[in-house]
Design an enzyme around this catalytic site. Structure first.
Site, PDB file in Angstrom:
ATOM      1  N   ASP A 186       0.822  -1.217   0.000  1.00  0.00           N
ATOM      2  CA  ASP A 186       0.000   0.000   0.000  1.00  0.00           C
ATOM      3  C   ASP A 186       0.852   1.262   0.000  1.00  0.00           C
ATOM      4  OD1 ASP A 186      -2.419   1.375  -0.077  1.00  0.00           O
ATOM      5  OD2 ASP A 186      -2.545   1.530   2.111  1.00  0.00           O
TER       6      ASP A 186
ATOM      7  N   GLY B  26       1.845   2.598  -3.209  1.00  0.00           N
ATOM      8  CA  GLY B  26       1.691   3.244  -4.509  1.00  0.00           C
ATOM      9  C   GLY B  26       2.435   2.597  -5.652  1.00  0.00           C
ATOM     10  N   LYS B  27       2.790   1.311  -5.521  1.00  0.00           N
ATOM     11  CA  LYS B  27       3.521   0.648  -6.617  1.00  0.00           C
ATOM     12  C   LYS B  27       2.720   0.647  -7.912  1.00  0.00           C
ATOM     13  CE  LYS B  27       4.251  -3.447  -5.015  1.00  0.00           C
ATOM     14  NZ  LYS B  27       3.449  -3.266  -3.781  1.00  0.00           N
TER      15      LYS B  27
ATOM     16  N   LYS C 182       2.068  -7.960 -14.217  1.00  0.00           N
ATOM     17  CA  LYS C 182       2.126  -8.290 -12.794  1.00  0.00           C
ATOM     18  C   LYS C 182       2.001  -9.803 -12.698  1.00  0.00           C
ATOM     19  CE  LYS C 182       0.154  -7.276  -8.229  1.00  0.00           C
ATOM     20  NZ  LYS C 182       1.336  -6.668  -7.598  1.00  0.00           N
TER      21      LYS C 182
ATOM     22  N   GLU D 130       5.453  -5.331 -12.195  1.00  0.00           N
ATOM     23  CA  GLU D 130       5.118  -4.921 -10.836  1.00  0.00           C
ATOM     24  C   GLU D 130       5.188  -6.122  -9.904  1.00  0.00           C
ATOM     25  OE1 GLU D 130       1.495  -3.093  -8.099  1.00  0.00           O
ATOM     26  OE2 GLU D 130       1.330  -2.990 -10.286  1.00  0.00           O
ATOM     27  N   GLY D 131       5.959  -5.992  -8.847  1.00  0.00           N
ATOM     28  CA  GLY D 131       6.078  -7.065  -7.877  1.00  0.00           C
ATOM     29  C   GLY D 131       4.914  -7.088  -6.903  1.00  0.00           C
ATOM     30  N   ALA D 132       4.969  -8.032  -5.977  1.00  0.00           N
ATOM     31  CA  ALA D 132       3.970  -8.156  -4.917  1.00  0.00           C
ATOM     32  C   ALA D 132       4.601  -7.697  -3.612  1.00  0.00           C
ATOM     33  CB  ALA D 132       3.507  -9.610  -4.800  1.00  0.00           C
TER      34      ALA D 132
END
Length: 218
Positions: free
Chosen positions: A12, A14-15, A32, A108-110
């Protein structure tokens, strides 16, 4: 062309917003590979609705998991184990597509770098496996200096290639201190915007584009 991996100092922060801006700025494709939780929509859907450049292909997730939890737990609940080899295989397949050599890929990673993907491998292991260049996202909040410097230390201890920081939100002005103490340069700072829309993503992509390309490509 090395993929560009967006990771952050936690959850949480802002990625997805930053990933959309970077995708727009570079006229890139977006991916992703691991999505955990999608009751309110996926990150891929969010990005697809907001980027506007004509080459903005959204690649499908390798793992799309229902539970909004750490990926290894979400996968376990569905009787799965996340395989970095499978993610890498999908990445190679994407690279064989006709447009791939001229289109950067934003991944985009997790969560952050030490989020577990299975019982023994973490997001940072995925970064290494696909030989990606990292962009670090830091959101300004109480405690973010500590989280940012810990993330930088992980990058440095594992020899990750880091292009720089993109800062997000406006709590206090921590950016200069984080850059100084981490030794990792700043690419840009994204202002807080309550409901980021297509126009915001486009405008921010244009604004940070030159700095972003210089940080990534020299």
């Amino acid at each position: 062309m090395q993929p560009i991996f967006i990771t952050g100092i936690g959850t949480d922060i802002g990625k997805t917003v930053v990933a959309a801006i970077v995708t727009e700025a570079l006229k890139a494709a977006y991916w992703k590979p691991v999505q955990a939780g999608y009751a309110e929509g996926t990150a891929s859907e969010w990005v697809a609705e907001r980027i506007s450049h004509p080459h903005g292909r959204i690649w499908p997730e390798t793992y799309k998991l229902a539970l909004p939890a750490s990926p290894h737990i979400a996968a376990r609940q569905e009787g799965l184990e996340i395989s970095l080899d499978e993610i890498s295989r999908q990445h190679r397949d994407m690279s064989c597509k006709p447009q791939a050599p001229v289109t950067p890929l934003v991944i985009e990673g997790a969560g952050g770098l030490l989020v577990p993907l299975n019982e023994k491998e973490f997001v940072l292991d995925l970064v290494k496996k696909i030989d990606a260049t990292v962009i670090l996202v830091s959101r300004n909040y109480l405690g973010s200096i500590n989280h940012s410097l810990l993330t930088a230390a992980v990058c440095q201890s594992h020899g990750l290639k880091v292009a720089g920081w993109i800062f997000n939100d406006q709590y206090l002005h921590y950016e200069a201190e984080i850059v100084h103490w981490s030794g990792i340069p700043s690419i840009a700072s994204i202002p807080f915007y309550k409901n980021p829309d297509t126009e915001f993503i486009r405008a921010e992509g244009e604004r940070i584009g030159a700095s972003l390309r210089k940080s990534l490509f020299g």
